[in-house]
Scaffold this active site. Structure first.
Site, PDB file in Angstrom:
ATOM      1  CB  CYS A 162       7.068   5.826   3.839  1.00 55.20           C
ATOM      2  SG  CYS A 162       6.928   6.506   5.471  1.00 55.20           S
ATOM      3  CB  CYS A 208       0.199   4.249   8.072  1.00 55.17           C
ATOM      4  SG  CYS A 208       1.679   3.352   8.605  1.00 55.17           S
TER       5      CYS A 208
END
Ligand code: DGL
Length: 269
Positions: free
Chosen positions: A77, A187
């Site tokens: 992440c 992302c």
């Protein structure tokens, strides 16, 4: 790292299905490794959360993976990587994050004007600019946060109209500010819909930091002689745990052509 851990799995964590894009690269580079994945679907998206919330979620995710006996934790992440990047600390396990490897990917592609699409938390942290400018001070970074795209991907519906509308709005804003040649998919959820990015902006080259993060893991494990070899071409075991919907993980694993998971388990943690 401890040599007795050679056959231990690698832990990978993300807010949801996005980190499977990092698993894809790990499986290519380190096919013998067992992988334990935790995706926090119940709390996704992370990108609109506070620093305090993210600290607590990351600590819990790392603790879960440590409990599975992993030899390293790969924080796929970008949002929680930005958190660690801005305040590095010891988690009691070797920990890999994605922002510094992403800066290597920018250096390698040689672009001078680069767009960054990421979560609002990642953009606000300024970590991308800091890491990129440390390696290549002349690169202009044009950053934009998307509050919606990760959630649109994580729900697994793949509503192309909604996804394309968000990409048009956010990347369109980047391009209106500067004619960038490249776009960092900042992302982990975004490479899952890279075809949508290509359809919306065919002239912009995409940078997926996942490959560089997997490369950093591979280099570090090799340097410590801790790579688990692929026994006569056999693939490593792949277990998925999620606080979200297991079916979405199966769907995205198939979409990314991963080695199929041996198990996908729903957890309430
Ligand atoms: N996939 C995560 C990232 O790379 C976060 C997306 C989100 O949960 O907001 O930033």
């Amino acid at each position: 790292m401890d040599q007795s851990l050679k056959n231990a799995p690698i832990g990978v964590t993300d807010s949801g299905v996005g980190g499977l894009t990092v698993v894809r690269e790990l499986q290519k580079l380190l096919p013998g490794e067992d992988i334990v994945y935790f995706g926090d679907g119940a709390n996704c998206p992370y990108g609109n959360r506070s620093r305090e919330e993210l600290e607590a979620l990351l600590a819990r995710n790392v603790a879960f993976l440590k409990g599975k006996g992993v030899k390293a934790v790969v924080v796929a992440c970008n949002t929680t990587s930005a958190l660690v990047d801005s305040a590095p600390r010891d988690f009691g396990v070797p920990l890999f994050t994605i922002i510094a490897p992403a800066a290597q990917a920018v250096r390698r592609c040689g672009a001078k004007k680069v767009g960054l699409l990421a979560t609002e938390f990642t953009v606000r942290s300024g970590c991308y600019e800091k890491r990129i400018h440390a390696l290549c001070p002349d690169v202009q970074v044009v950053a934009k946060g998307s509050p919606n795209l990760a959630g649109l991907v994580d729900c697994g519906a793949f509503d192309n109209a909604a996804i394309n509308a968000e990409i048009f709005a956010q990347v369109g804003d980047v391009i209106a500010r500067e004619p960038v040649t490249h776009l960092i998919l900042g992302c982990t959820h975004y490479p899952i819909v890279e075809e949508n990015f290509r359809a919306c902006f065919p002239f912009v080259k995409l940078i997926d930091p996942a490959r560089e993060e997997a490369l950093a893991v591979s280099i570090a494990l090799s340097a410590e002689n801790l790579v688990k070899p692929a026994a006569s071409g056999e693939k490593g075991r792949f277990e998925i745990y999620t606080s979200g919907e297991p079916a979405v993980y199966e769907k995205v694993a198939a979409r990314l052509k991963l080695t199929p998971p041996d198990s996908v388990e729903k957890l309430s943690i």
